[in-house]
Scaffold this motif. Structure first.
Motif, PDB file in Angstrom:
ATOM      1  N   SER A  50       0.837  -1.209   0.000  1.00  0.00           N
ATOM      2  CA  SER A  50       0.000   0.000   0.000  1.00  0.00           C
ATOM      3  C   SER A  50       0.864   1.248   0.000  1.00  0.00           C
ATOM      4  N   VAL A  51       1.903   1.234   0.815  1.00  0.00           N
ATOM      5  CA  VAL A  51       2.813   2.377   0.885  1.00  0.00           C
ATOM      6  C   VAL A  51       3.524   2.557  -0.455  1.00  0.00           C
ATOM      7  N   ASP A  52       3.963   1.447  -1.049  1.00  0.00           N
ATOM      8  CA  ASP A  52       4.648   1.518  -2.343  1.00  0.00           C
ATOM      9  C   ASP A  52       3.733   2.069  -3.428  1.00  0.00           C
ATOM     10  N   LEU A  53       2.488   1.614  -3.440  1.00  0.00           N
ATOM     11  CA  LEU A  53       1.528   2.110  -4.426  1.00  0.00           C
ATOM     12  C   LEU A  53       1.288   3.600  -4.238  1.00  0.00           C
ATOM     13  N   LEU A  54       1.095   4.015  -2.999  1.00  0.00           N
ATOM     14  CA  LEU A  54       0.870   5.427  -2.716  1.00  0.00           C
ATOM     15  C   LEU A  54       2.084   6.263  -3.119  1.00  0.00           C
ATOM     16  N   GLU A  55       3.270   5.759  -2.851  1.00  0.00           N
ATOM     17  CA  GLU A  55       4.475   6.490  -3.249  1.00  0.00           C
ATOM     18  C   GLU A  55       4.574   6.603  -4.763  1.00  0.00           C
ATOM     19  N   ASP A  56       4.249   5.541  -5.471  1.00  0.00           N
ATOM     20  CA  ASP A  56       4.252   5.605  -6.931  1.00  0.00           C
ATOM     21  C   ASP A  56       3.293   6.675  -7.431  1.00  0.00           C
ATOM     22  N   LEU A  57       2.107   6.754  -6.817  1.00  0.00           N
ATOM     23  CA  LEU A  57       1.119   7.756  -7.211  1.00  0.00           C
ATOM     24  C   LEU A  57       1.608   9.171  -6.911  1.00  0.00           C
ATOM     25  N   VAL A  58       2.218   9.355  -5.753  1.00  0.00           N
ATOM     26  CA  VAL A  58       2.731  10.671  -5.367  1.00  0.00           C
ATOM     27  C   VAL A  58       3.835  11.114  -6.326  1.00  0.00           C
ATOM     28  N   ILE A  59       4.762  10.217  -6.611  1.00  0.00           N
ATOM     29  CA  ILE A  59       5.866  10.554  -7.507  1.00  0.00           C
ATOM     30  C   ILE A  59       5.348  10.858  -8.905  1.00  0.00           C
ATOM     31  N   GLU A  60       4.365  10.079  -9.372  1.00  0.00           N
ATOM     32  CA  GLU A  60       3.778  10.336 -10.684  1.00  0.00           C
ATOM     33  C   GLU A  60       3.088  11.699 -10.721  1.00  0.00           C
ATOM     34  N   TYR A  61       2.349  12.031  -9.657  1.00  0.00           N
ATOM     35  CA  TYR A  61       1.648  13.321  -9.595  1.00  0.00           C
ATOM     36  C   TYR A  61       2.641  14.477  -9.575  1.00  0.00           C
ATOM     37  N   VAL A  62       3.655  14.382  -8.735  1.00  0.00           N
ATOM     38  CA  VAL A  62       4.643  15.463  -8.631  1.00  0.00           C
ATOM     39  C   VAL A  62       5.398  15.626  -9.948  1.00  0.00           C
ATOM     40  N   THR A  63       5.750  14.523 -10.574  1.00  0.00           N
ATOM     41  CA  THR A  63       6.443  14.576 -11.858  1.00  0.00           C
ATOM     42  C   THR A  63       5.567  15.229 -12.921  1.00  0.00           C
ATOM     43  N   ASP A  64       4.301  14.818 -12.965  1.00  0.00           N
ATOM     44  CA  ASP A  64       3.366  15.382 -13.937  1.00  0.00           C
ATOM     45  C   ASP A  64       3.181  16.887 -13.726  1.00  0.00           C
ATOM     46  N   MET A  65       2.982  17.296 -12.475  1.00  0.00           N
ATOM     47  CA  MET A  65       2.812  18.720 -12.170  1.00  0.00           C
ATOM     48  C   MET A  65       4.074  19.512 -12.498  1.00  0.00           C
ATOM     49  N   THR A  66       5.218  18.936 -12.234  1.00  0.00           N
ATOM     50  CA  THR A  66       6.476  19.617 -12.535  1.00  0.00           C
ATOM     51  C   THR A  66       6.643  19.815 -14.037  1.00  0.00           C
ATOM     52  N   HIS A  67       6.324  18.784 -14.802  1.00  0.00           N
ATOM     53  CA  HIS A  67       6.428  18.908 -16.261  1.00  0.00           C
ATOM     54  C   HIS A  67       5.464  19.965 -16.782  1.00  0.00           C
ATOM     55  N   LYS A  68       4.236  19.961 -16.261  1.00  0.00           N
ATOM     56  CA  LYS A  68       3.257  20.965 -16.695  1.00  0.00           C
ATOM     57  C   LYS A  68       3.719  22.369 -16.311  1.00  0.00           C
ATOM     58  N   ALA A  69       4.256  22.515 -15.098  1.00  0.00           N
ATOM     59  CA  ALA A  69       4.722  23.827 -14.637  1.00  0.00           C
ATOM     60  C   ALA A  69       5.896  24.316 -15.465  1.00  0.00           C
ATOM     61  N   MET A  70       6.722  23.403 -15.945  1.00  0.00           N
ATOM     62  CA  MET A  70       7.868  23.789 -16.771  1.00  0.00           C
ATOM     63  C   MET A  70       7.433  24.256 -18.148  1.00  0.00           C
ATOM     64  N   GLU A  71       6.262  23.822 -18.591  1.00  0.00           N
ATOM     65  CA  GLU A  71       5.773  24.193 -19.918  1.00  0.00           C
ATOM     66  C   GLU A  71       5.115  25.575 -19.942  1.00  0.00           C
ATOM     67  N   ILE A  72       4.621  26.023 -18.795  1.00  0.00           N
ATOM     68  CA  ILE A  72       3.981  27.336 -18.743  1.00  0.00           C
ATOM     69  C   ILE A  72       4.944  28.322 -18.106  1.00  0.00           C
ATOM     70  N   GLY A  73       4.627  29.577 -18.176  1.00  0.00           N
ATOM     71  CA  GLY A  73       5.498  30.594 -17.575  1.00  0.00           C
ATOM     72  C   GLY A  73       6.845  30.634 -18.270  1.00  0.00           C
ATOM     73  N   ARG A  74       7.884  30.777 -17.504  1.00  0.00           N
ATOM     74  CA  ARG A  74       9.235  30.787 -18.065  1.00  0.00           C
ATOM     75  C   ARG A  74       9.628  29.366 -18.412  1.00  0.00           C
ATOM     76  N   GLN A  75       9.970  29.144 -19.643  1.00  0.00           N
ATOM     77  CA  GLN A  75      10.293  27.806 -20.125  1.00  0.00           C
ATOM     78  C   GLN A  75      11.449  27.195 -19.337  1.00  0.00           C
ATOM     79  N   GLY A  76      11.260  25.961 -18.896  1.00  0.00           N
ATOM     80  CA  GLY A  76      12.315  25.239 -18.214  1.00  0.00           C
ATOM     81  C   GLY A  76      12.493  25.572 -16.748  1.00  0.00           C
TER      82      GLY A  76
END
Length: 122
Positions: A50-76
């Motif tokens: 359960s902890v591993d699954l939750l960590e996978d979800l958290v890492i996926e969410y943070v990675t996704d949000m980071t990629h989206k944030a890098m695409e808007i505003g100042r590039q990179g």
């Protein structure tokens, strides 16, 4: 995965401290997630899966949000305003991020005032 210098620790220490999966990927947030799960009503020692699954979800969410944030505003670059923009339509997340930013500012002011008192008193 590239690890920052802050996380440069030897492999055995990392495996003992953070745990790892059968695939060899390190688990960085297991301890914190276990505490959070317990705080939200789970067992004091939740299943590792359960902890591993939750960590996978958290890492996926943070990675996704980071990629989206890098695409808007100042590039990179990821800036706070970019993250606020991304969660603007989710009322709960937006309110929470605003609360955290407000609290951060209050803590900065309190530290600054405390340091000023400390130096004036000596």
């Amino acid at each position: 995965m590239i690890t920052p210098a802050v996380f440069d620790i030897d492999e055995e220490e990392a495996e003992l401290q953070y745990g790892s999966t059968s695939s060899g990927r390190r688990r960085w947030f297991s301890k914190e997630l276990r505490c959070m799960m317990y705080g939200f009503g789970d067992d004091q020692n939740p299943y590792t899966e359960s902890v591993d699954l939750l960590e996978d979800l958290v890492i996926e969410y943070v990675t996704d949000m980071t990629h989206k944030a890098m695409e808007i505003g100042r590039q990179g670059r990821v800036q706070v305003e970019d993250l606020v923009f991304l969660v603007r339509k989710d009322a709960r997340k937006y309110a929470r991020i605003k609360d955290l930013l407000t609290m951060n500012e209050e803590l900065k002011k309190a530290r600054k005032a405390f340091d000023a008192e400390k130096y004036q008193g000596t």
